[in-house]
Design a protein around this motif. Structure first.
Motif, short mmCIF file in Angstrom:
data_model
loop_
_atom_site.label_atom_id
_atom_site.label_comp_id
_atom_site.label_asym_id
_atom_site.label_seq_id
_atom_site.Cartn_x
_atom_site.Cartn_y
_atom_site.Cartn_z
N MET A 1 -33.91 -9.14 30.14
CA MET A 1 -33.46 -8.71 28.84
C MET A 1 -34.55 -7.84 28.22
SD MET A 1 -32.64 -11.00 25.43
CE MET A 1 -31.11 -11.61 26.05
N ASN A 2 -34.13 -6.74 27.63
CA ASN A 2 -35.09 -5.88 26.95
C ASN A 2 -34.92 -6.03 25.43
OD1 ASN A 2 -32.90 -4.25 26.15
ND2 ASN A 2 -33.13 -2.91 27.92
N LYS A 3 -35.72 -5.28 24.67
CA LYS A 3 -35.69 -5.40 23.22
C LYS A 3 -34.31 -5.08 22.65
CE LYS A 3 -37.67 -3.69 18.96
NZ LYS A 3 -38.50 -2.69 18.32
N GLU A 4 -33.68 -4.04 23.17
CA GLU A 4 -32.35 -3.65 22.66
C GLU A 4 -31.34 -4.78 22.87
OE1 GLU A 4 -28.91 -0.23 23.28
OE2 GLU A 4 -30.86 0.01 24.25
N VAL A 7 -32.12 -7.53 20.33
CA VAL A 7 -31.67 -7.12 18.99
C VAL A 7 -30.15 -7.28 18.88
CG1 VAL A 7 -31.37 -5.12 17.45
CG2 VAL A 7 -33.61 -5.60 18.46
N ASN A 8 -29.42 -6.84 19.89
CA ASN A 8 -27.96 -6.96 19.87
C ASN A 8 -27.50 -8.41 19.78
OD1 ASN A 8 -27.57 -4.18 19.99
ND2 ASN A 8 -27.43 -4.16 22.21
N MET A 9 -28.15 -9.31 20.53
CA MET A 9 -27.77 -10.72 20.52
C MET A 9 -28.08 -11.37 19.17
SD MET A 9 -28.71 -12.11 24.32
CE MET A 9 -27.97 -13.71 24.02
N ILE A 10 -29.26 -11.06 18.62
CA ILE A 10 -29.63 -11.63 17.32
C ILE A 10 -28.69 -11.11 16.24
CG2 ILE A 10 -31.40 -11.71 15.53
CD1 ILE A 10 -33.48 -11.58 17.83
N ALA A 12 -25.64 -10.13 16.52
CA ALA A 12 -24.31 -10.74 16.67
C ALA A 12 -24.29 -12.17 16.14
CB ALA A 12 -23.90 -10.72 18.14
N LYS A 13 -25.41 -12.89 16.30
CA LYS A 13 -25.47 -14.29 15.85
C LYS A 13 -25.71 -14.42 14.35
CE LYS A 13 -26.93 -16.40 20.16
NZ LYS A 13 -27.85 -17.34 20.80
N THR A 14 -26.30 -13.41 13.73
CA THR A 14 -26.69 -13.53 12.33
C THR A 14 -25.89 -12.66 11.38
OG1 THR A 14 -28.37 -11.80 12.55
CG2 THR A 14 -29.08 -14.09 12.94
N ARG A 15 -25.15 -11.74 11.90
CA ARG A 15 -24.40 -10.77 11.09
C ARG A 15 -25.33 -9.87 10.26
NH1 ARG A 15 -20.38 -14.50 8.18
NH2 ARG A 15 -20.57 -16.13 9.70
N ILE A 16 -26.57 -9.68 10.76
CA ILE A 16 -27.50 -8.73 10.18
C ILE A 16 -27.36 -7.44 10.98
CG2 ILE A 16 -29.95 -8.23 9.80
CD1 ILE A 16 -30.44 -11.24 9.63
N THR A 17 -27.53 -6.29 10.33
CA THR A 17 -27.38 -5.03 11.05
C THR A 17 -28.42 -4.93 12.16
OG1 THR A 17 -28.90 -3.79 9.65
CG2 THR A 17 -26.57 -3.87 8.95
N LYS A 18 -28.09 -4.14 13.16
CA LYS A 18 -29.02 -3.95 14.27
C LYS A 18 -30.33 -3.32 13.78
CE LYS A 18 -25.47 -3.52 17.80
NZ LYS A 18 -24.85 -2.63 18.79
N LYS A 19 -30.24 -2.41 12.84
CA LYS A 19 -31.43 -1.76 12.30
C LYS A 19 -32.34 -2.79 11.62
CE LYS A 19 -32.99 1.84 9.14
NZ LYS A 19 -32.61 2.86 8.17
N ASP A 20 -31.75 -3.64 10.77
CA ASP A 20 -32.53 -4.67 10.08
C ASP A 20 -33.08 -5.69 11.07
OD1 ASP A 20 -32.08 -3.45 7.66
OD2 ASP A 20 -30.51 -4.83 7.02
N THR A 21 -32.29 -6.05 12.05
CA THR A 21 -32.73 -7.00 13.08
C THR A 21 -33.92 -6.44 13.84
OG1 THR A 21 -30.48 -7.88 13.31
CG2 THR A 21 -32.01 -8.31 15.10
N SER A 22 -33.87 -5.17 14.19
CA SER A 22 -34.97 -4.54 14.90
C SER A 22 -36.24 -4.54 14.05
CB SER A 22 -34.59 -3.11 15.29
OG SER A 22 -35.62 -2.50 16.02
N GLN A 23 -36.10 -4.27 12.76
CA GLN A 23 -37.26 -4.28 11.86
C GLN A 23 -37.85 -5.68 11.74
OE1 GLN A 23 -35.60 -2.54 8.29
NE2 GLN A 23 -36.27 -0.48 8.86
N ILE A 24 -37.00 -6.69 11.68
CA ILE A 24 -37.47 -8.07 11.59
C ILE A 24 -38.19 -8.46 12.87
CG2 ILE A 24 -36.71 -10.49 11.50
CD1 ILE A 24 -34.43 -9.47 9.60
#
Length: 98
Positions: A1-4, A7-10, A12-24
């Motif tokens: 699994m890579n960073k992308e 980010v996609n899995m997180i 999907a589980k949190t309903r946070i945007t991919k951009k915000d998830t990547s920043q977190i």
């Protein structure tokens, strides 16, 4: 699994945007690296501990020449898995073997 993928899995589980998830995720990894680099531990109960570990000076061998060398003492980052993490990995391995 890579960073992308992570980010996609997180996201999907949190309903946070991919951009915000990547920043977190970036902020989390940066904070862990800065903390360990400063000599402190980061303990995430159940997941694990990130910490600096000291390696003593030791003898080694130059693989090209066969000459003995001294490898200097250094500090390296280390991760120790927590109990919950270990149990999940062990139990998954048992399921796969069945």
């Amino acid at each position: 699994m890579n960073k992308e993928d992570l980010v996609n899995m997180i996201a999907a589980k949190t309903r946070i945007t991919k951009k915000d998830t990547s920043q977190i995720l970036d902020a989390l990894t940066e904070t862990i690296m800065e903390t360990v680099a400063s000599g402190e531990k980061v303990v995430l109960v159940g997941f694990g501990t990130f910490e600096p570990r000291d390696r003593k000076e030791r003898k080694g061998m130059n693989p090209q020449t066969g000459q003995p060398i001294t490898i200097p003492a250094t500090t390296v980052p280390a991760f120790s898995a927590g109990k919950v993490f270990k149990e999940q990995v062990v139990n998954k391995g048992k399921e796969d073997a069945s």
